[in-house]
Design a protein around this motif. Structure first.
Motif, short mmCIF file in Angstrom:
data_model
loop_
_atom_site.label_atom_id
_atom_site.label_comp_id
_atom_site.label_asym_id
_atom_site.label_seq_id
_atom_site.Cartn_x
_atom_site.Cartn_y
_atom_site.Cartn_z
N GLU A 233 0.84 -1.18 0.00
CA GLU A 233 0.00 0.00 0.00
C GLU A 233 0.88 1.24 0.00
OE1 GLU A 233 -2.54 -0.10 3.35
OE2 GLU A 233 -3.90 -1.63 2.54
N ALA A 234 0.38 2.28 -0.73
CA ALA A 234 1.02 3.60 -0.71
C ALA A 234 -0.04 4.61 -0.27
CB ALA A 234 1.57 3.94 -2.09
N LYS A 235 0.23 5.36 0.84
CA LYS A 235 -0.74 6.30 1.42
C LYS A 235 -0.16 7.70 1.41
CE LYS A 235 -3.89 6.69 5.37
NZ LYS A 235 -4.25 6.11 6.69
N ASP A 236 -0.97 8.68 0.92
CA ASP A 236 -0.50 10.05 0.90
C ASP A 236 -0.74 10.72 2.24
OD1 ASP A 236 -3.21 10.47 0.84
OD2 ASP A 236 -3.28 11.25 -1.20
N MET A 237 -0.49 12.03 2.29
CA MET A 237 -0.55 12.81 3.53
C MET A 237 0.36 12.21 4.59
SD MET A 237 -4.54 13.97 3.82
CE MET A 237 -4.14 15.04 5.21
N ALA A 238 1.50 11.64 4.09
CA ALA A 238 2.52 11.08 4.96
C ALA A 238 1.98 9.99 5.86
CB ALA A 238 3.18 12.17 5.80
N GLY A 239 0.95 9.33 5.40
CA GLY A 239 0.38 8.23 6.14
C GLY A 239 -0.56 8.65 7.23
N GLN A 240 -0.90 9.92 7.30
CA GLN A 240 -1.78 10.39 8.36
C GLN A 240 -3.22 9.97 8.10
OE1 GLN A 240 -1.33 14.58 8.94
NE2 GLN A 240 0.92 14.48 9.24
N ARG A 241 -4.00 10.09 9.09
CA ARG A 241 -5.40 9.72 8.99
C ARG A 241 -6.11 10.65 8.03
NH1 ARG A 241 -9.43 8.88 14.22
NH2 ARG A 241 -11.17 7.94 13.04
N GLY A 242 -6.91 10.07 7.18
CA GLY A 242 -7.62 10.83 6.17
C GLY A 242 -6.94 10.84 4.82
N GLY A 243 -5.73 10.29 4.74
CA GLY A 243 -5.05 10.24 3.46
C GLY A 243 -5.64 9.17 2.54
N LEU A 244 -5.34 9.32 1.26
CA LEU A 244 -5.81 8.37 0.25
C LEU A 244 -4.77 7.27 0.04
CD1 LEU A 244 -7.27 10.90 -2.33
CD2 LEU A 244 -8.47 9.72 -0.47
N THR A 245 -5.26 6.06 -0.34
CA THR A 245 -4.39 4.89 -0.43
C THR A 245 -4.49 4.22 -1.79
OG1 THR A 245 -4.67 4.49 1.94
CG2 THR A 245 -3.83 2.66 0.62
N GLY A 246 -3.35 3.77 -2.32
CA GLY A 246 -3.29 2.96 -3.54
C GLY A 246 -2.55 1.66 -3.25
N THR A 247 -2.93 0.58 -3.94
CA THR A 247 -2.33 -0.73 -3.68
C THR A 247 -1.81 -1.36 -4.97
OG1 THR A 247 -4.45 -1.87 -3.94
CG2 THR A 247 -3.85 -1.14 -1.72
N THR A 248 -0.89 -2.30 -4.81
CA THR A 248 -0.37 -3.09 -5.93
C THR A 248 -0.03 -4.48 -5.40
OG1 THR A 248 1.23 -3.19 -7.72
CG2 THR A 248 2.05 -2.46 -5.60
N VAL A 249 0.05 -5.45 -6.33
CA VAL A 249 0.34 -6.85 -5.99
C VAL A 249 1.73 -7.19 -6.54
CG1 VAL A 249 -0.34 -9.26 -6.31
CG2 VAL A 249 -2.08 -7.49 -6.01
N VAL A 250 2.52 -7.82 -5.71
CA VAL A 250 3.86 -8.26 -6.10
C VAL A 250 3.92 -9.78 -5.96
CG1 VAL A 250 6.32 -8.03 -5.72
CG2 VAL A 250 4.82 -6.08 -5.28
N ASN A 251 4.13 -10.48 -7.09
CA ASN A 251 4.28 -11.94 -7.09
C ASN A 251 5.77 -12.27 -7.02
OD1 ASN A 251 1.49 -12.47 -7.32
ND2 ASN A 251 1.59 -12.12 -9.53
N ILE A 252 6.16 -12.88 -5.92
CA ILE A 252 7.57 -13.17 -5.68
C ILE A 252 7.77 -14.69 -5.71
CG2 ILE A 252 9.50 -12.90 -4.08
CD1 ILE A 252 8.12 -10.43 -2.98
N SER A 253 8.79 -15.12 -6.47
CA SER A 253 9.13 -16.54 -6.56
C SER A 253 10.53 -16.74 -6.02
CB SER A 253 9.07 -17.04 -8.00
OG SER A 253 7.77 -16.87 -8.52
N LEU A 254 10.73 -17.84 -5.34
CA LEU A 254 12.05 -18.21 -4.84
C LEU A 254 12.75 -19.03 -5.92
CD1 LEU A 254 11.32 -19.22 -1.13
CD2 LEU A 254 11.96 -16.99 -2.05
N THR A 255 13.90 -18.55 -6.36
CA THR A 255 14.68 -19.30 -7.35
C THR A 255 15.51 -20.36 -6.65
OG1 THR A 255 16.45 -17.66 -7.23
CG2 THR A 255 14.76 -17.34 -8.91
N ASP A 256 15.82 -21.40 -7.44
CA ASP A 256 16.45 -22.58 -6.85
C ASP A 256 17.95 -22.37 -6.69
OD1 ASP A 256 16.30 -25.38 -6.00
OD2 ASP A 256 17.56 -25.72 -7.76
N VAL A 257 18.46 -22.90 -5.62
CA VAL A 257 19.90 -23.03 -5.42
C VAL A 257 20.19 -24.50 -5.15
CG1 VAL A 257 20.15 -20.68 -4.53
CG2 VAL A 257 19.73 -22.56 -2.94
N ASN A 258 21.44 -24.87 -5.36
CA ASN A 258 21.82 -26.28 -5.23
C ASN A 258 22.02 -26.61 -3.75
OD1 ASN A 258 22.53 -28.86 -5.79
ND2 ASN A 258 24.47 -28.37 -6.80
N ASP A 259 20.91 -26.82 -3.07
CA ASP A 259 20.97 -27.11 -1.64
C ASP A 259 20.47 -28.51 -1.29
OD1 ASP A 259 18.40 -26.52 -2.37
OD2 ASP A 259 17.88 -25.50 -0.50
#
Length: 802
Positions: A233-259
């Protein structure tokens, strides 16, 4: 000037030509009757406007027009005699002005994010005269921002990856959001990032939007959980009460290592292979698994211990990552029937940062060799034998041996593969494998003989094997030496005694082990009478010398010098070669200038070449004559059409009308009166087609088929005397339809005989022009429906046409 107070009006900016104090503000508070003192700077422009910039709030929601401010000039006596005029962006639509008082209003709702400011121009004119009292001046109406826009991320969905087992705080990705509000006005555009989903695995920096890992390496295992969905989430008015909010989705995958190390699926593998398996034959496959993927899951197999480790080999199938065990050396069930080997598997790509205590795995492979009925095996891969070239037929050359490798030890028979010994020079004893001669040998014709020997089991001939036998012929001295080439020697007429005219060399088809040694001499019967002598140079060459000082090509143009050549091998072989010497005229340097024609023609090579050329030309001429004669003869005997495929190219058109029945030259009309004779003639076969043994039409020439058509309909009304004629016509039609010897192409045989003795006489109108008698056509109605139309035309009365 007067001191004017305007709401929300910015102070007047004085502009000077020298560009000094362009942004400075000046408010003249002197009495309006006081005169403005001129500055030292040249041409200072006196301005009476008291504004430069107005401000107005965006997103006004009131019902009345929004008040912006008032424009007033010092030339306005405030008695309604002047008029304010507004122009520029949005003048008259978005912005309106009170032309009498100068009040400025906005007529509609404004959006700073759409347009942040407007440039307008104003002037003052006299209402009565229309004279401009003030120069047109530009001012700006700026929109003040309100927090009416929520933050927007640059992407709706982000995709990122991070290696598994990463340390805490490892950066994954940075997300960025923007706010359309004015960042210079208040805190409406100041953004703060936070994570609403994805804890406790990830965290986000509130100021930069950088997403980082929040758990330790042991908790971030791809083999446990590979994909994560994080909501930021990203909130304006420095995160104060009454500010407006926008959201985004991040899909994170773990890459393989030789473990993860590879592991065999079984601890013991049991395989079998026939003893006849050749090099590279696959014995079996072993399977190992690795929880990693991609290159981290690539495996390498090896044999680490066991009996006869060099008998088998193991490799990795690149497609399936299985271990493939193959045969490396020949197997023999009778010698060893089972093998046990120890194999190992490990990763091909090693990651030293994840080195595990147990990075390898081992397994046991038991291989059982299966017994098969094997073909006989020769004692050698090939055999080399030697024999003298003069040995008699039946002489033994050598022998081969082969045995059955099976425990039963069946008997073996031998034979020679005659495809490798087409001349049947050698034979072999089927029982003991001894090789002997069937024909005399000659090393000079063929020094080596190679053939294949087949060994078969006595009771199972299908089990066979082959081996190669190389026979080298040993040389004996059975060939006399000869000249190395055909020498063309000449002697000059004016020569000296003992002059060297030719150096000769010798060759011998034999090949003595110590090399050739030749001796040259003049034939004994020519030693005293010869005009030339031979000098042996003791280096396998000899010189031909003159014995007198003068020769004449007119007396004798050619001399034959017999030279005896003897070899130095045992038994000694000697031969006589004749050297032809021509007498020629030479210049002072000894170069040949002219020889007799007879001398030139005595050369056997020239005579033979000319004879061969003449015979070859005659043979070619004879072949050409035979070819054209045969071609001409075949053209005469060609049928009308050689193939049914050529029908399209053989349409013969005849446009000759003919002379009718009186034309006896074109067709013998008498054949129709004597059909029996005509049918006998028609029974003869055609000469332009191949006769067939069986005809498809009826054997009885007088048996006509039941046929419908105008011909048979007309025949129904004639007398019985003409029945033979109609039978003849129908028979001809049937012949052309059914006779396979008749041409099936576009040829038409027409039979149009009217008949004789008809009750209606002739239907021809050729004589009707000169006839004055009236004819009756009523009988046409008796001929049936086919002649009804004709009866209606000719049977009508003359008055019917009047």
């Amino acid at each position: 000037m007067r001191n004017l107070t305007l709401g929300l009006v910015w102070l007047f900016l004085c502009r000077s030509v020298d560009a000094m104090s362009l942004n400075g503000q000046r408010i003249d508070k002197q009495d309006k009757k006081a005169e403005v003192r001129e500055e030292v700077l040249p041409k200072r422009v006196k301005r009476g406007w008291l504004w430069n910039q107005f401000s107005v709030m965006e997103e006004y929601t009131g019902t009345d027009n929004q008040y912006i401010g008032r424009l007033q000039s010092d030339k306005d006596p405030d008695n309604g005699s002047v008029k304010y005029i507004l122009s520029g962006e949005g003048a008259g639509t978005i912005f309106v002005i009170d032309e009498n008082k100068g009040f400025l209003h906005a007529t509609m709702r404004l959006d700073r994010e759409t347009k942040a400011f407007y440039k307008l121009k104003a002037t003052v004119v006299n209402k009565q005269t229309g004279q401009q009292l003030e120069p047109e001046t530009e001012f700006i109406v700026k929109l003040h921002d309100v927090n009416d826009n929520e933050p927007q991320f640059s992407q709706e969905v982000y995709t990122a990856s991070v290696p598994e087992r990463s340390a805490v705080g490892t950066p994954v990705i940075q997300v960025t959001a923007t706010d359309a509000d004015d960042s210079m006005y208040g805190i409406g555009a100041k953004l703060v990032y936070s994570i609403s989903r994805g804890q406790p695995y990830f965290s986000v920096d509130p100021n930069t939007g950088v997403i980082r890992t929040a758990l330790g390496p042991q908790d971030m295992d791809r083999e446990t959980k590979e994909h994560y969905q994080v909501v930021i989430e990203a909130k304006d008015m420095a995160g104060q009460r009454g500010g407006l909010t926008g959201t985004t989705v991040v899909n994170i995958s773990l890459t393989d290592v030789n473990d993860n190390p590879p592991v065999f699926t079984q601890s013991v593998y049991q395989l079998s292979v026939p003893e006849s398996a050749t090099f590279g034959t696959v014995v079996g496959r072993v399977l190992a698994t690795d929880r990693d993927i991609g290159r981290n899951a690539e495996m390498s197999f090896s044999i680490i211990s066991g009996d006869s480790m060099d008998v088998f080999d193991i490799s990795t199938d690149k497609n399936t990552q299985n271990g493939v065990i193959t045969v490396k050396k020949p197997l023999d069930y009778e010698k060893k029937s089972s093998y046990t080997i120890r194999i190992q598997v490990q990763n091909s790509q090693k990651d030293h940062s994840f080195m595990l205590t147990k990075s390898k795995d081992t397994a046991t492979v038991q291989i059982r060799v299966e017994d098969v009925d094997e073909p006989p095996q020769f004692s050698k891969a090939h055999y080399l034998m030697e024999v003298k070239e003069d040995e008699a037929v039946g002489t033994a050359v050598g022998s081969v041996s082969a045995t059955d490798p099976d425990q039963i030890r069946r008997g073996v028979t031998f034979s020679i593969d005659r495809r490798t010994d087409m001349d049947r020079v050698f034979g072999i004893h089927p029982g003991n494998g001894s090789v002997f001669l069937l024909k005399h040998l000659d090393r000079e014709q063929k020094a080596w003989h190679n053939f294949s020997v087949i060994a078969k089991e006595f009771r199972n001939p299908h089990q066979s094997s082959h081996t190669l036998v190389y026979v080298r012929l040993l040389d004996i001295n059975d060939n006399a030496p000869t000249f190395a080439t055909d020498y063309e020697t000449f002697v000059c007429e004016r020569t000296k005694v003992g002059q060297l005219i030719q150096t000769v060399r010798a060759v011998d088809a034999d090949a003595p082990s110590v090399g050739h040694s030749f001796f040259f001499s003049l034939a004994p019967d020519e030693a005293k009478t010869s005009n030339f002598t031979v000098r042996d140079n003791a280096d396998n060459t000899a010189g031909i010398l003159t014995r007198r000082s003068g020769y004449s090509r007119f007396q004798q143009s050619v001399y034959l010098v017999p030279v005896v050549i003897t070899d130095g091998d045992y038994p000694i072989q000697s031969g006589t070669s004749t050297l032809t010497v021509r007498v020629c005229t030479c210049d002072h340097k000894g170069n040949m200038e002219l020889c007799n024609v007879e001398a030139m023609s005595d050369s056997p090579g020239l005579i033979t070449g000319a004879l061969v050329s003449v015979l070859l030309c005659l043979l070619i001429l004879l072949i050409i004559v035979i070819f054209f004669t045969t071609l001409k003869h075949r053209r005469k005997q060609e049928p009308l059409i050689e193939s049914k495929e050529d029908v399209r190219d053989n349409v013969v058109s005849y446009n000759d009308e003919g002379g009718g029945e009186e034309d006896t030259q074109a067709f013998d009309i008498g054949a129709l009166y004597h059909p029996a004779t005509a049918l006998e003639e028609s029974a003869k076969q055609r000469r332009d087609v191949i006769p067939s043994d069986v005809l498809l039409f009826a054997s009885n020439p007088w048996q006509a088929p039941i046929t419908s058509g105008p011909v048979m309909s007309a025949a129904a009304g004639v007398s019985s005397n003409n029945e033979d004629v109609w039978e003849f016509i129908n028979q001809k039609v049937l012949e052309n339809d059914c006779n396979p010897t008749a041409p099936p192409y576009d040829s038409l045989a027409t039979y149009a005989y009217e008949g004789s003795g008809s009750a209606v006489e002739s239907l021809s109108s050729l004589g009707s022009v000169v006839s004055e008698t009236e004819q009756e056509y009523h009988y046409l109605r008796e001929w049936g429906p086919r002649f009804r139309k004709l009866a209606d035309i000719y049977g009508a009365e003359d008055d019917d046409f009047s």
